[in-house]
Design a protein around this motif. Structure first.
Motif, PDB file in Angstrom:
ATOM      1  N   THR A 174       0.769  -1.268   0.097  1.00 32.97           N
ATOM      2  CA  THR A 174      -0.033   0.150   0.052  1.00 32.97           C
ATOM      3  C   THR A 174       0.995   1.222  -0.094  1.00 32.97           C
ATOM      4  OG1 THR A 174       0.089   0.439   2.346  1.00 32.97           O
ATOM      5  CG2 THR A 174      -1.648  -1.076   1.369  1.00 32.97           C
ATOM      6  N   LYS A 175       0.175   2.239  -0.555  1.00 33.17           N
ATOM      7  CA  LYS A 175       0.919   3.669  -0.645  1.00 33.17           C
ATOM      8  C   LYS A 175       1.572   4.059   0.786  1.00 33.17           C
ATOM      9  CE  LYS A 175       0.083   6.154  -4.699  1.00 33.17           C
ATOM     10  NZ  LYS A 175      -1.171   6.071  -5.440  1.00 33.17           N
ATOM     11  N   THR A 176       0.536   4.003   1.637  1.00 40.05           N
ATOM     12  CA  THR A 176       0.795   4.357   2.982  1.00 40.05           C
ATOM     13  C   THR A 176       2.048   3.787   3.789  1.00 40.05           C
ATOM     14  OG1 THR A 176      -1.478   4.106   3.028  1.00 40.05           O
ATOM     15  CG2 THR A 176      -0.627   5.718   4.874  1.00 40.05           C
ATOM     16  N   LEU A 177       1.860   2.278   3.638  1.00 41.32           N
ATOM     17  CA  LEU A 177       2.559   1.452   4.370  1.00 41.32           C
ATOM     18  C   LEU A 177       4.054   1.249   3.823  1.00 41.32           C
ATOM     19  CD1 LEU A 177       0.602  -0.905   6.382  1.00 41.32           C
ATOM     20  CD2 LEU A 177       2.526   0.233   7.175  1.00 41.32           C
ATOM     21  N   GLN A 178       4.218   0.517   3.028  1.00 46.54           N
ATOM     22  CA  GLN A 178       5.554  -0.103   2.149  1.00 46.54           C
ATOM     23  C   GLN A 178       6.452  -0.505   3.013  1.00 46.54           C
ATOM     24  OE1 GLN A 178       6.340   3.675   0.071  1.00 46.54           O
ATOM     25  NE2 GLN A 178       4.837   2.791  -1.675  1.00 46.54           N
ATOM     26  N   VAL A 179       6.196  -1.106   4.401  1.00 43.40           N
ATOM     27  CA  VAL A 179       7.075  -1.762   5.123  1.00 43.40           C
ATOM     28  C   VAL A 179       6.270  -3.004   5.688  1.00 43.40           C
ATOM     29  CG1 VAL A 179       8.705   0.256   5.783  1.00 43.40           C
ATOM     30  CG2 VAL A 179       6.548  -0.388   7.081  1.00 43.40           C
ATOM     31  N   GLU A 180       7.073  -3.841   6.175  1.00 45.80           N
ATOM     32  CA  GLU A 180       6.534  -5.156   6.810  1.00 45.80           C
ATOM     33  C   GLU A 180       5.827  -4.838   8.165  1.00 45.80           C
ATOM     34  OE1 GLU A 180       7.872  -9.563   7.456  1.00 45.80           O
ATOM     35  OE2 GLU A 180       8.467  -8.389   5.664  1.00 45.80           O
ATOM     36  N   PRO A 181       4.511  -5.158   8.324  1.00 44.79           N
ATOM     37  CA  PRO A 181       4.018  -4.980   9.734  1.00 44.79           C
ATOM     38  C   PRO A 181       4.361  -6.144  10.582  1.00 44.79           C
ATOM     39  CG  PRO A 181       2.304  -5.743   8.277  1.00 44.79           C
ATOM     40  CD  PRO A 181       3.658  -5.651   7.477  1.00 44.79           C
ATOM     41  N   GLU A 182       4.229  -6.108  11.732  1.00 45.73           N
ATOM     42  CA  GLU A 182       4.409  -7.413  12.773  1.00 45.73           C
ATOM     43  C   GLU A 182       2.889  -7.999  12.912  1.00 45.73           C
ATOM     44  OE1 GLU A 182       6.594  -6.616  16.358  1.00 45.73           O
ATOM     45  OE2 GLU A 182       5.080  -7.884  17.563  1.00 45.73           O
ATOM     46  N   LEU A 183       2.983  -9.423  12.599  1.00 44.21           N
ATOM     47  CA  LEU A 183       1.652 -10.006  12.565  1.00 44.21           C
ATOM     48  C   LEU A 183       1.945 -10.933  14.127  1.00 44.21           C
ATOM     49  CD1 LEU A 183       0.605 -11.536   9.154  1.00 44.21           C
ATOM     50  CD2 LEU A 183       0.332  -9.205  10.145  1.00 44.21           C
ATOM     51  N   VAL A 184       0.625 -11.083  14.680  1.00 45.69           N
ATOM     52  CA  VAL A 184       0.677 -12.014  16.022  1.00 45.69           C
ATOM     53  C   VAL A 184      -0.523 -12.684  15.834  1.00 45.69           C
ATOM     54  CG1 VAL A 184       0.423 -12.012  18.480  1.00 45.69           C
ATOM     55  CG2 VAL A 184       1.699  -9.818  17.315  1.00 45.69           C
ATOM     56  N   CYS A 185      -0.340 -13.968  16.007  1.00 46.36           N
ATOM     57  CA  CYS A 185      -1.477 -15.138  15.938  1.00 46.36           C
ATOM     58  C   CYS A 185      -1.762 -15.712  17.207  1.00 46.36           C
ATOM     59  CB  CYS A 185      -0.877 -16.030  14.811  1.00 46.36           C
ATOM     60  SG  CYS A 185      -1.147 -15.365  13.182  1.00 46.36           S
ATOM     61  N   PHE A 186      -2.702 -16.333  17.185  1.00 40.77           N
ATOM     62  CA  PHE A 186      -3.112 -17.390  18.180  1.00 40.77           C
ATOM     63  C   PHE A 186      -3.020 -18.957  17.673  1.00 40.77           C
ATOM     64  CE2 PHE A 186      -5.965 -19.397  21.618  1.00 40.77           C
ATOM     65  CZ  PHE A 186      -4.960 -19.061  22.622  1.00 40.77           C
ATOM     66  N   PRO A 187      -2.546 -19.811  18.198  1.00 44.29           N
ATOM     67  CA  PRO A 187      -2.773 -21.188  17.673  1.00 44.29           C
ATOM     68  C   PRO A 187      -4.161 -21.758  17.581  1.00 44.29           C
ATOM     69  CG  PRO A 187      -1.298 -21.110  19.444  1.00 44.29           C
ATOM     70  CD  PRO A 187      -1.729 -19.910  19.334  1.00 44.29           C
ATOM     71  N   ASP A 188      -4.724 -22.532  16.662  1.00 49.82           N
ATOM     72  CA  ASP A 188      -6.151 -22.933  16.746  1.00 49.82           C
ATOM     73  C   ASP A 188      -6.118 -24.214  15.776  1.00 49.82           C
ATOM     74  OD1 ASP A 188      -8.993 -22.462  17.450  1.00 49.82           O
ATOM     75  OD2 ASP A 188      -9.166 -22.379  15.320  1.00 49.82           O
TER      76      ASP A 188
END
Ligand code: 5GP
Length: 233
Positions: A174-188
């Motif tokens: 995306t134009k605004t971001l262009q960097v990698e975000p941090e994702l957080v998950c929960f196992p299921d």
């Protein structure tokens, strides 16, 4: 020569004092939570009248590149304790849809108080309370994570799975971001529920920056087998 040497050391000393001060920080992390996942983890069995179907704000955290992160800074500087009188009706009205408490037993005001006390107080020298909350809202809107994911067909669903890279790339391009975000998950059950998307900003809350790799123990960064992330409804 000697006086230059002394000046140099005084500057060095001053900057190291600043860095070790509890209220100093190096960048910000805006943590956006997927409410359905949060509710499953923290409030299972409890039903909110309506769980928001968009990413809401968990917090805006002044952070350091290495541990420890600053926290509860008003303990050392009481003038930075939460001031309820600054939470005008207008500000509360803006915050309620995008920064709600997702815990049935906790009011929005209690949640905002806790986030300010733990995190916001640590950047209070730069961002006063009202500005801190307004900046978080501004960036939440500006990012439009929900819209960006939708654009590439990543839509919350009970069983549909997505890969980490598909989610990261949708946000990254995306134009605004262009960097990698941090994702957080929960196992299921062999899959992973997307819990949070965290985006990092410089210390002035102007530029988006690449989040450093989160080395804190126990955090699940969604690096699971491919195509296994669910954004539950
Ligand atoms: P978790 O370890 O589950 O990611 O986060 C637990 C809590 O630690 C969060 O609610 C938040 O208060 C704090 N936390 C997590 N990551 C960061 C970070 O990068 N910076 C700061 N300052 N706090 C964090």
């Amino acid at each position: 020569m000697n006086s230059l040497f002394i000046v140099f050391h005084v500057i060095l000393l001053a900057s190291s004092v600043h860095l070790t001060n509890a209220a100093s920080y190096e960048y910000f992390k805006l943590a956006l939570v997927w409410p359905t996942t949060f509710t499953r983890i923290h409030a299972s069995g409890m039903t909110k009248p309506k769980i928001p179907q968009h990413f809401t704000i968990h917090g805006l955290w002044p952070t350091n590149f290495s541990l420890p992160w600053p926290a509860n800074c008003a303990n050392n500087q009481p003038k930075y304790h939460f001031d309820k009188s600054l939470m005008t009706a207008t500000l509360q009205g803006h915050l309620a849809p995008d920064w709600p408490s997702l815990l049935p037993g906790q009011s929005n005001m209690d949640f905002w108080t806790a986030q300010w006390e733990k995190h916001g107080s640590c950047s209070a020298e730069r961002f006063a309370q009202s500005e801190y909350f307004e900046k978080a809202l501004f960036h939440r809107h500006n990012l439009d994570i929900d819209g960006e994911l939708k654009k590439v067909g990543i839509i919350p669903d009970r069983i549909k799975t997505y890969s980490r890279s598909a989610i990261v790339n949708a946000i990254k391009k995306t134009k605004t971001l262009q960097v990698e975000p941090e994702l957080v998950c929960f196992p299921d059950n062999g899959n992973a529920l997307l819990w949070e998307i965290r985006v990092c900003f410089d210390a002035d809350l102007v530029e988006i920056i690449q989040c450093p790799i989160n080395k804190s123990k126990g955090v699940n960064l969604c690096k699971t087998k491919s195509n296994s992330i669910i954004i539950p409804v």
